[in-house]
Structure formats: structure tokens, C-alpha cells
Design a protein around this motif. Sequence first.
Motif, PDB file in Angstrom:
ATOM      1  N   GLY A   6     101.940  -6.771  44.071  1.00  0.00           N
ATOM      2  CA  GLY A   6     100.591  -7.285  44.227  1.00  0.00           C
ATOM      3  C   GLY A   6      99.553  -6.364  43.620  1.00  0.00           C
ATOM      4  O   GLY A   6      99.797  -5.169  43.417  1.00  0.00           O
ATOM      5  N   GLU A   7      98.383  -6.911  43.331  1.00  0.00           N
ATOM      6  CA  GLU A   7      97.339  -6.141  42.656  1.00  0.00           C
ATOM      7  C   GLU A   7      96.875  -4.926  43.453  1.00  0.00           C
ATOM      8  O   GLU A   7      96.475  -3.917  42.873  1.00  0.00           O
ATOM      9  N   GLY A  51     104.168 -15.241  43.194  1.00  0.00           N
ATOM     10  CA  GLY A  51     103.180 -15.482  44.229  1.00  0.00           C
ATOM     11  C   GLY A  51     103.780 -15.728  45.583  1.00  0.00           C
ATOM     12  O   GLY A  51     103.348 -16.615  46.317  1.00  0.00           O
ATOM     13  N   ASN A  55     100.356 -13.476  49.349  1.00  0.00           N
ATOM     14  CA  ASN A  55      99.032 -14.086  49.399  1.00  0.00           C
ATOM     15  C   ASN A  55      98.740 -14.820  48.091  1.00  0.00           C
ATOM     16  O   ASN A  55      98.735 -14.234  47.019  1.00  0.00           O
ATOM     17  N   THR A  91      96.103 -13.477  45.681  1.00  0.00           N
ATOM     18  CA  THR A  91      96.356 -12.162  45.095  1.00  0.00           C
ATOM     19  C   THR A  91      97.118 -12.303  43.784  1.00  0.00           C
ATOM     20  O   THR A  91      98.038 -13.112  43.682  1.00  0.00           O
ATOM     21  N   SER A  92      96.737 -11.519  42.795  1.00  0.00           N
ATOM     22  CA  SER A  92      97.462 -11.509  41.524  1.00  0.00           C
ATOM     23  C   SER A  92      98.713 -10.648  41.647  1.00  0.00           C
ATOM     24  O   SER A  92      98.721  -9.645  42.360  1.00  0.00           O
ATOM     25  N   TYR A  93      99.763 -11.053  40.936  1.00  0.00           N
ATOM     26  CA  TYR A  93     101.026 -10.311  40.965  1.00  0.00           C
ATOM     27  C   TYR A  93     101.421  -9.906  39.551  1.00  0.00           C
ATOM     28  O   TYR A  93     101.181 -10.626  38.584  1.00  0.00           O
TER      29      TYR A  93
END
Length: 420
Positions: A259-260, A301, A304, A307-309
Motif C-alpha cells: 500500500g501507498e 486492491g 482499502n 488506497t493505491s497499491y
Amino acid sequence: MKNKKLKKWLIIIGVCVVLIVGIIFGVIALNQNSRRAYVQPVSDLNMGYESASQAFSGRVAESAQDKILVSSEKKVDEVFVSKGDKVKKGDKLFQYDTRLLELSLEEKQLTVNINETTLSNEKQKLEAYQNIVPSTEPPTEEPAPEESVAADATAAADATEGEAVPEKVEESSAAKTYTAQEKADLIADQQIVVSRAQTALDSSKEELEEAQQALDEAVVTAKMDGTVSDIQDPDNFDSSAPFCIVVGDTGVTVKGYVGEFDYADLHVGDKLTVSSYMNDIQTSGEVLSIGDYPTDAQSGGSGNQNTSYYEFTAFVDQSEGFDIGEDVQIAKDTSEEGESSDTIMLSKAYVRTDSKGSYVLKDVNGKLQRQDVKTKKTSGSDYIRITEGLSMDDLIAFPYGSKGKEGLPTTTEEQGPSIF
């Protein structure tokens, strides 16, 4: 008979007096306790060592392969292997041109030096403001702009030929007079300036570390024993395809998703623990590469959706028990060397942050006092690691509400004592 009745009434009155006095003292004690802040030992609030890990979703992608991409912004200076060569883990594959990396490092170091000087100067200003002795008299009114201009014109007219007009020297803050409120405003504003300067310095130091790491990694080495299945011409290569591919003799490649918020904490070479859901097998792995851009893969994904992955690849030096295409659990131990069960991890609700930094409210000699702490984020969104400023034996309070204020007396009793 009368004596017996009198004695009875005296006993009743005495009991009533005792009850009333008890109630009065109980209410007083209760009121006193209600004005106290409830404090608890850090050891009771500590989440513990077990949470010091990051977890990622992943999937076994293929037999072990290290596909090394080279950005078009980088220049490969020398290649040490050819297609078909056998390599061992740690063997040199190729090297980047270090001239640009060294120039970047020098620029980052210069920025750090500038920011260190700026921070030092701003701290000196803050210290000067803190040393101001406030005046009880109203501040001296400065001359109106018209008067100031007229005075400057008169000085220029009176200056003899060939003599330079003296420059106007601004008074130092220490020479001026300030009220207590003006002093407090100066200090508050300067604390914000110091905080921003500290943030700029911290950011530039991180960039310097990244530039140093890039220079240290100028020589690219093999991450596994295997064979060079492909390598491009350094003078004419396609940056969208792997510059070099090493196929491992054993093991598998695992694709994972970070996650970011955890992206900056994952690095090439980090050690991982990879677990198979299907066969209940656990083994070690190592990060080979991390994507520069968020992935569009649906499996990225899994957490969340807001949220970017980012996709990363890892090498697992074991193929038995790991089937191509199966989902796996990936974990990275985020504890630092030397950490033990004494590691303090608190709920973020107990740690406040202002322009001066992070702090908790700690019991000091029976009263709440601000205690500055140094922190480090964890993979969990609700907890934060305390690296400096607290011990397990310290007592702290919830730092919000009417009881979360400096100077309040403290108590270790969650509820007030019985009025009896």
C-alpha cells in the motif's frame, strides 16, 4: 427509664453524626478525585513487539527470475556478463554511470548544509525572543512614514559633498520593547518557522540518503544463483523491457502488493517471510524489485479500495510447496536491530503533535506534564512506535478532554473511592 431513652437517642444522634461526617468527607474526596487526571502505566497500554511487522498479499508468479529494468534516465557504463553466463548470488552484472549520481549526491549534500544553517539561525531567533524581558510600559510608537521620509531627506540634504549618507540600521528585537502578549506572539510565530525549517532539513536528509543509496547501488549484482537468459545492448536498449534477466537455478518468484502508506518502508533487498495457504509451508524471501507506479491489477486492491497499491517482486529460494498461481501471505519484520519486548507501541490517541513535535501527558510528582517523545510509524494505522522519551514504568494520561491538561493532579484510581 428516662436515662435509657436518653442514652438511646444519644446513640442514634452519634451514629447520624458519624454518617453525615462520613458522607461529607466522602463527597469531598470524590470531588477532589473527580478533578484528577487518570493515569496508567505505559506497560498496560503497550501493544507490544508482535505488531512490528508489515503484511502484504501476494501470488506465486513463475519460476525464479530476476528481471532488472533500467530507467531511460540512467546510463549503463559497463556490462560484466553475457547471455548464457552462469552467475552466483552477488556476482556483478552491470554498472551505471556514476558521474550523474555523484553530482546529485553533491547537490543533496549542499541542500542539507543550507537547511542546517537556516534551522540554526531560526533557533537563534527563537532563543532571542524567549530572552526578551517584557515591558510593562506601552510599546514605543514608531514615527509615521511621512516623518521618516522627511528625516531621511533632511539627512541627505545636510550631508556634505563626498560623504556617504549613513545607512539606516534596523533595531534588533532585543533593543525594542514588547509587552508580554507581543513576546508570546513572537515566540509562537517563530516556533512555527523553526518547525518548518526542521521539516525541510529532515526531508533534505532523506533525499541525501536516497542519493547515497543510489550511488551505493551503482553496481548491480545477481540476487540469486542462475543463468543470464537475456541482456540488452547498453548503447541501444528498450527501457520498457528488462535490461537483464537472470533465471534462478531453484526457487520461485512471488508478486506482492504494498500500500501507498507502507511503500516508502519497503526496499530492494529487504528480507521477507512467505507463507503458503495451500500447503502450510513458510520460508524466507528477498525483495528483488518495486514498481514506481500504482498497479491496475485487481489483486493489488485487496485492502482499502481508496488506497493505491504498488507491485513488487520477491525471490523465494524454495519451489517445493509453492505452486505457480497460488496466493501467499508475505510479511516483513519492521523491528529494528536491538529491539526487544521493551519496544513501546501506543495507540495514536495517547500521542499528540503540535508545532514543537510529538508528546504525551506524563505523571511527574503527582501532576500532568508534557513529555516530548520521538516516534516512528508502524504498519498499523491505529498505533505508533515510541523510540525515545518514555519507559514502561511511566504513567501517562489520555491527552484530550477536561482531564487532558498540563498541571492537573493525577490519580491511578479509575473511579473515585466509596463515600463510606
